[in-house]
Design an enzyme around this catalytic site. Structure first.
Site, PDB file in Angstrom:
ATOM      1  N   LYS A  57      32.246  35.104  34.739  1.00 47.49           N
ATOM      2  CA  LYS A  57      32.420  36.505  35.147  1.00 47.49           C
ATOM      3  C   LYS A  57      32.185  37.405  33.935  1.00 47.49           C
ATOM      4  O   LYS A  57      32.537  37.047  32.804  1.00 47.49           O
ATOM      5  CB  LYS A  57      33.860  36.653  35.670  1.00 47.49           C
ATOM      6  CG  LYS A  57      34.208  37.958  36.353  1.00 47.49           C
ATOM      7  CD  LYS A  57      35.667  37.898  36.845  1.00 47.49           C
ATOM      8  CE  LYS A  57      36.097  39.136  37.599  1.00 47.49           C
ATOM      9  NZ  LYS A  57      37.496  39.042  38.082  1.00 47.49           N
ATOM     10  N   SER A  66      37.935  40.466  42.936  1.00 47.08           N
ATOM     11  CA  SER A  66      36.912  41.065  42.114  1.00 47.08           C
ATOM     12  C   SER A  66      35.884  40.062  41.590  1.00 47.08           C
ATOM     13  O   SER A  66      34.814  40.461  41.156  1.00 47.08           O
ATOM     14  CB  SER A  66      37.567  41.755  40.923  1.00 47.08           C
ATOM     15  OG  SER A  66      38.219  40.800  40.098  1.00 47.08           O
ATOM     16  N   SER A  76      41.852  37.668  42.923  1.00 48.84           N
ATOM     17  CA  SER A  76      40.440  37.887  42.602  1.00 48.84           C
ATOM     18  C   SER A  76      39.598  36.628  42.465  1.00 48.84           C
ATOM     19  O   SER A  76      38.377  36.714  42.429  1.00 48.84           O
ATOM     20  CB  SER A  76      40.316  38.705  41.313  1.00 48.84           C
ATOM     21  OG  SER A  76      40.563  40.056  41.588  1.00 48.84           O
TER      22      SER A  76
END
Ligand SMILES: [Zn+2]
Lengths: 476, 485
Positions: free
Chosen positions: B78, B153, B177
C-alpha cells in the site's frame, strides 16, 4: 519592597539535558554542529517516523525530582501539545500535561533581606525542544532542526516568590542543582538553562492573584532581575493610571532594558493536549527511584553545611568551594591526600583559583592535580620548605607537572634547618646592619620583621623562618 | 502458465527447482499489471526498473542456494508504507512526488526475505475511507465488477491480489481497512493484534488503531506474509516484544472441539440476506468440522462507530499537522505570510474527506469539548475492550460477517459520509479492542460479488484464527474462484 503592592512571581525554567542523544531518537545533541546535520526521520518529523523514549532522560528527570524534593510519579504520560510553527516539525511538541514525571517539590533559599524561605515546585516534566529559525538576508527564513527533539526538563515553580531577589536566589539554586547533578551544562548563553517569569502584583492583603504577564527570553540572571523589576514598575504604573494589567507575553530586550508585548502572537492558544498514542506510559518503579537516589551526588547545600560544620571552614570559603561541583571535588581530593582542610581551602581559594583566573582555565583543566598540590602542602607541614618557597614550587609544578619533591630536589629548595648555617647568616645580617641593630636594641622591636626578612633574603628563602627568628632574638 | 493461480509456496518451489527465474516471474507480474491496471487503477506507482533489479539479485541468491522465504517473489505494498527511493504519496496530493529517505520496518522485512517490491498500491487518501474512492490517484475498481468499489482504505491491496496482479500485498487496517476490502474482493486479509507488526515507517492515520496487515489469495500465504512482517521493533514503542510463532507450522490443526462465539449484536436485522445466508452456511461448516457454536454478547457494540471516529479523527488531526508545506511535500505560497502558506498548502493538498476528519478531530480535542468527546470516547473504548476480554473467557474465537453489504457501487455513498462510516460497523470494534481478526471468502451474492467471513481472535492468537480459517478454506472452495479480467 513596595509599600502598596505585593509582588508575586512564578518561574518556569527549561533545563536542557546533557544526554548524548536526543529524547526520542538516536541523533547527537552536540551543540554548534553544521545546520541540520544532527537529524533523522524522527526529529525531522517525516511521515511514518515514530518516537522512542531515551531512558536516560527519565533517569535525569528522576534525579532532578529527588534533588528538589519532588514526588516521582509512578506512571507518567507523554502528551502532544498541538500548534503550528515552522520550527516544530511534527506540528506538535511531545511534552507532558496531566501526570508529569515529578510533582510537589520545594527548594529552601536564603536571601539577605528575608533569611530562609521554602519555595514550592509545582511540577517537573520532560519534553522535546523545537528547532531554530534562521532569518536570511533576503527576508526569508530557514530552519535548523539540530536542536529539535533535544531533551528538556521544564521546572515549574509555585507563585511563591515575592521579590526579584527571591527569584534569583531560587534560580541560582536550581541552576547549581542541575549542574551538580551533571544533567545540564548550565550554560545560559547557549540556552541550556532558560527562564520564563510570570509576574503579577496585588495590593497587600489581597488573596486573589493579580493578572500576570509572562516574561520571555531571559538568558542571564542579571536580565531576569532587570526584567522582573521593570515589569513590576510597569504594572504599578498601569494600575496607578487607573488601567488594568492585561494577560500577555512580553519579550525582554536587554539592550533597551525594557520588555515589549508579543500580543496577538500567543493569544488564545488552545494546544489541544492529548496523550501521545505513539509512546507508552512511563513506568518508574520504586527500585529505580531508590537506585537513582543512591547514585545522587552530595549536593551543594549539603556540602556547604558539612564544610562549615564538620570541617570547620569559614562561611565564605565553604560557600565558594561548595558552589561548584568540580571545585568541591578538587578540594575534597586535596584533603584526602593532606588532611588539613583549612590549609587546603586556603591554597585552593588562593593559589589555585588565582592561577586559574589568570590563565582563564576551568578547574577541570588545572595542571596541578589535587595530589600534586597535596604534595606541596605536606612539604610545608614537615618543614622541608617554607610557605613562601611553596608558592615557587607551586608555580613550577604548574609549568612542568613534576611533583613537589622532584622540584625541591632539583632546584635545591630544601629549607635550611641546620642551626650553624643559619647562625652564620644571622651573624652576617647583624654585622651588615649596625644602625638597625642599635634601633632595635633601643626598643624598636618591630624591626624583628626586617631582620628575619634579611636572613630569608640572604638564604634565598631557604632558612627556616622560625629558627631565624629564635636565633636573631638570642643574638640581638 | 497461469501466473496468478500460483501460491507463494508454489512459486517458491518453482524458483528453487529452477523451473522459473525471478526475472521471469517479475516480468509476468509486471505484464499482468500493465494488462489490467487501466481497468482497476490498483497501483499508484509501478517500479519496474527497481523490481527487475531486485529480481536479478534474487536470481543470484537462488543460484547460490541461500534464499530466504520470499526470495524473488513479486509483492506490492500500500502506498502508505515508506519505501526508499520510490515515491510514497499515501494517496494524497500533499505528498505527490514525496520520496522517503528510509524504508518502513515492514518493507525492510519483506526485502530481508528477498521479496521483489513491484509497486505501491492505491488507497483512500491517508487511509481515510471505506471505498478507495478518496485518492488523489483516482478511484480503484473492484475486479469482480468494475462499477463497484473494492472497499477501503486498502482497496488497491485487495484488488491487486484478487485480479492476480501480485500474489500478496501489505495493507493497513485502522477500522477494517484490510478486512473490508479483502471481503469485497474475495481474498484473505488479516489485521494482527495491535503491536504485533511494527508501525515504523507506516504513515500514521490514527496511531492507537493503525496496524499493518497482509492480503493474499489463500490462508497459507497470508500466514506466511504475517510471519515475515510480525515481530517486535525497537523503533516502534507500541510494538510488543512477544515471540512470533511459525504460523505455517500447525496450520492444519483443525477446529474440532473449538468453541466459536456468535456475537448477537453482529447479526442484525439490516444485514444483507445474501451475507446472512453465506455466514450461516459458514457456521454450519464449522459445526460439521467439529466446532461448537454459541451465542455471545458484546454489549457496547452500538457505540463503537461513534467511539472509533472520535478517536481516529482526533489522532488524525494531530498526525496530519506535519503536512504544512515547510519541509517536504506540496507547498502553496502566494506570499501572504506563514499562516497564508499553511492555509493554501493544506487547502490545496488535502482532499475533502481528510479535511472533514481533521476538522472534526480538532473539534473533539478542543478545550471545552475534550471531556465530552475525546475523553468520553476513550472511556467507551475501555468498555468495548472489556467486552472482548469477557467474551474471550467463554469462547476461543468469534465469527461474524465482515461488512453489512457486499461491495457497493462507485459513487453510491460518497455524498453520505455517515452511511459510508457504517460500512465498517463489524470491523471497527476489533481495532478499538486491539485484538486480531481476519476476513476470508465464504460465498458470493446473487450478483456474483464476494462475501467475507470474519474471525476475531484473542490478542496475539493470530495462529488460532489462521488455523480456523485454513480449516474452512480446506472444506470449501470459495477462494478458488477468480474474477474474469
Ligand atoms: Zn533524530
Amino acid at each position: 519592597m513596595n509599600s502598596r503592592y505585593e509582588v508575586v512571581i512564578g518561574l518556569e525554567v527549561h533545563v536542557q539535558l546533557t544526554t548524548r542523544t536526543k529524547i526520542f531518537c538516536g541523533c547527537s545533541t552536540e551543540f554548534g554542529q553544521g545546520v541540520n546535520s544532527q537529524t533523522c526521520p524522527v526529529c525531522l518529523g517525516l511521515p511514518g517516523a515514530l518516537p522512542v523514549l531515551n531512558r536516560q532522560v527519565v533517569e535525569d528527570a528522576i534525579k532532578a525530582g529527588l534533588a528538589t524534593n519532588c514526588q516521582i510519579t509512578p506512571r507518567s504520560i507523554f502528551a502532544r501539545k498541538n500548534y503550528f510553527y515552522p520550527d516544530l516539525p511534527k506540528g506538535y511538541q511531545i511534552s507532558q500535561f496531566e501526570l508529569p514525571i515529578c510533582e510537589h517539590g520545594w527548594l529552601d533559599i536564603e536571601t539577605e533581606e528575608l533569611g530562609g524561605k521554602r519555595l514550592g515546585i509545582t511540577r517537573i516534566h520532560m519534553e522535546e525542544d523545537a528547532g531554530k529559525l534562521l532569518h536570511n538576508s533576503d527576508n526569508s527564513s530557514s530552519v535548523d532542526l539540530n536542536r529539535a527533539c533535544t531533551p528538556l526538563l521544564e521546572v515549574v515553580s509555585e507563585p511563591d516568590m515575592r521579590s526579584s531577589e527571591e527569584a534569583i536566589a531560587y534560580l541560582k539554586q536550581l541552576h547549581q542543582i542541575v549542574v551538580y547533578l551533571g544533567i545540564c551544562d548550565g550554560n545560559l548563553d547557549e540556552g541550556s538553562f532558560r527562564c520564563d517569569a510570570n509576574v503579577s502584583i496585588r495590593p497587600w492583603g489581597q488573596k486573589e492573584l493579580g493578572t500576570r504577564s509572562e516574561l520571555k527570553n531571559l538568558n542571564s540572571f542579571r536580565y531576569i532581575k532587570q526584567a522582573i523589576e521593570y515589569e513590576v514598575e510597569r504594572q504599578i504604573d498601569v494600575i496607578d493610571a487607573g488601567e488594568k494589567v492585561v494577560q500577555e507575553t512580553r519579550l525582554f530586550d536587554p539592550d533597551a532594558g525594557v520588555s515589549r508585548s508579543m500580543r496577538g502572537k500567543e493569544e488564545a492558544h488552545d494546544y489541544r493536549y492529548f496523550p501521545d498514542p505513539d509512546l507508552l506510559p512511563v513506568d518508574v518503579s520504586a527500585d529505580w527511584i531508590e537506585q537513582v537516589r543512591k547514585s545522587l551526588p552530595e549536593l551543594s547545600t549539603a556540602k556547604l553545611q558539612r564544610y562549615q560544620g564538620e570541617i570547620g571552614l569559614p562561611a565564605y570559603d565553604a560557600g565558594v568551594i561548595s558552589s561548584d561541583r568540580p571545585l568541591a571535588e578538587y578540594f575534597e581530593a586535596v584533603v584526602k591526600h593532606y588532611n588539613n582542610p583549612k590549609i587546603c581551602s586556603n591554597w585552593v581559594m588562593g593559589e589555585v583559583l588565582g592561577a586559574l583566573k589568570d590563565k582563564k582555565l576551568e578547574i577541570s583543566a588545572c595542571p596541578v592535580t589535587p595530589e600534586l598540590l597535596a604534595g606541596v602542602l605536606i612539604r610545608i607541614d614537615d618543614k622541608t620548605i617554607s610557605g613562601k618557597i611553596a608558592k615557587t614550587v607551586f608555580e613550577k609544578i604548574w609549568q612542568t607537572g613534576n611533583t613537589a619533591d622532584q622540584i625541591i630536589e632539583e632546584k635545591g629548595l630544601k629549607q635550611v634547618t641546620d642551626t650553624g648555617a643559619i647562625e652564620a647568616i644571622v651573624d652576617e645580617v647583624i654585622a651588615a646592619n649596625p644602625d638597625q641593630v642599635a634601633e632595635y636594641r633601643g626598643g624598636k622591636e618591630k624591626l624583628m620583621g626586617f631582620f628575619v626578612g634579611q636572613v630569608m633574603k640572604a638564604s634565598k628563602g631557604k632558612a627556616n623562618p622560625g629558627m631565624a627568628n629564635q636565633l636573631l632574638k638570642k643574638k640581638l | 502458465m497461469k501466473f496468478h493461480d500460483l501460491s507463494i509456496q508454489e512459486m517458491r518451489q518453482k524458483l528453487l527447482a529452477g523451473e522459473l527465474t525471478s526475472i521471469e516471474l517479475t516480468q509476468q507480474c509486471l505484464q499482468r499489471i500493465k494488462a489490467t491496471d487501466s481497468q482497476l487503477n490498483a497501483f499508484i506507482t509501478v517500479c519496474e526498473e527497481e523490481a527487475l533489479a531486485a529480481a536479478a539479485v534474487a536470481d543470484q541468491q537462488l543460484a547460490t542456494g541461500s534464499a530466504p522465504l520470499l526470495t524473488g517473489i513479486p509483492i506490492a505494498v500500500k502506498d502508505i508504507f515508506n519505501t526508499l527511493d520510490v515515491r510514497t504519496t499515501c494517496g494524497s496530493k500533499i505528498l505527490d512526488n514525496y520520496i522517503s529517505p528510509y524504508d518502513a520496518t515492514a518493507v525492510a522485512k519483506l526485502r530481508e526475505q528477498g521479496a521483489v517490491i513491484v509497486g505501491k498500491l492505491n488507497m483512500d487518501e491517508f487511509a481515510m475511507g471505506s471505498s478507495s474512492e478518496n485518492s488523489a490517484a483516482g478511484v480503484v475498481h473492484n475486479p469482480w465488477d468494475l462499477e463497484r468499489v473494492p472497499g477501503g482504505s486498502s482497496g488497491g491491496s485487495a484488488a491487486a491480489v484478487a485480479s492476480g496482479q501480485v500474489v500478496a500485498t501489505l495493507g493497513t487496517d485502522t477500522g477494517g481497512s484490510v478486512r473490508q476490502p479483502a471481503s469485497h474482493c474475495g481474498v484473505v486479509g488479516l489485521k494482527p493484534t495491535y503491536g504485533r507488526v511494527s508501525r515504523y515507517g507506516v504513515i500514521a492515520y490514527a496511531s492507537s488503531l493503525d496496524q499493518v496487515g497482509p492480503v493474499a489469495g489463500n490462508v497459507a500465504d497470508c500466514a506466511l506474509m504475517l510471519g515475515v512482517v510480525a515481530g517486535y521493533d525497537p523503533a516502534d514503542s507500541t510494538s510488543v516484544d512477544c515471540p512470533v510463532p511459525d504460523y505455517l507450522e500447525n496450520l492444519n490443526a483443525g477446529v474440532a472441539g473449538k468453541k466459536i462465539g456468535l456475537p448477537k449484536e453482529y447479526f442484525i436485522d439490516g444485514l444483507d440476506p445474501d451475507i446472512k445466508k453465506a455466514v450461516d452456511a459458514a457456521i454450519e461448516t464449522y459445526q460439521q468440522l467439529g466446532a461448537e457454536v454459541v451465542s455471545v454478547t458484546l454489549p457496547h457494540t452500538d457505540y463503537s462507530v461513534a467511539c472509533y471516529y472520535l478517536i481516529a479523527m482526533a489522532e488524525a488531526s494531530s498526525n496530519l499537522a506535519r503536512y504544512d508545506g515547510v519541509r517536504f511535500g506540496l507547498r502553496q505560497d502566494s506570499g501572504d505570510g506563514l499562516i497564508g502558506m499553511y492555509q493554501q498548502t493544506r487547502s490545496a493538498g488535502f482532499g475533502d474527506e481528510v479535511k472533514r476528519r481533521i476538522m472534526l478531530g480538532t473539534y473533539a480535542l478542543s478545550s471545552g469539548y475534550y471531556e465530552a468527546y475525546y475523553l468520553k470516547a476513550q472511556k467507551v473504548r475501555t468498555l468495548i475492550r472489556q467486552d472482548f476480554h469477557d467474551v474471550f473467557s467463554q469462547v476461543d474465537f468469534l465469527l461474524t460477517p465482515v461488512a453489512p453489504t457486499p461491495a457497493f457501487k462507485i459513487g453510491e455513498k460518497v455524498n453520505d459520509p455517515l452511511q459510508m462510516y457504517l460500512s465498517d460497523i463489524f470491523t471497527i470494534p476489533t481495532n478499538l479492542a486491539g485484538t486480531c481478526a481476519m476476513s476470508l471468502p465464504c460465498g458470493f451474492s446473487k450478483n456474483e460479488l464476494p462475501i467475507g467471513l470474519q474471525l476475531i481472535g484473542k490478542p496475539f492468537a493470530e495462529a488460532e484464527i489462521l488455523q480456523a480459517a485454513y480449516a474452512f478454506e480446506q472444506a470449501t472452495d470459495w477462494n478458488k474462484r477468480v474474477p474474469e479480467l
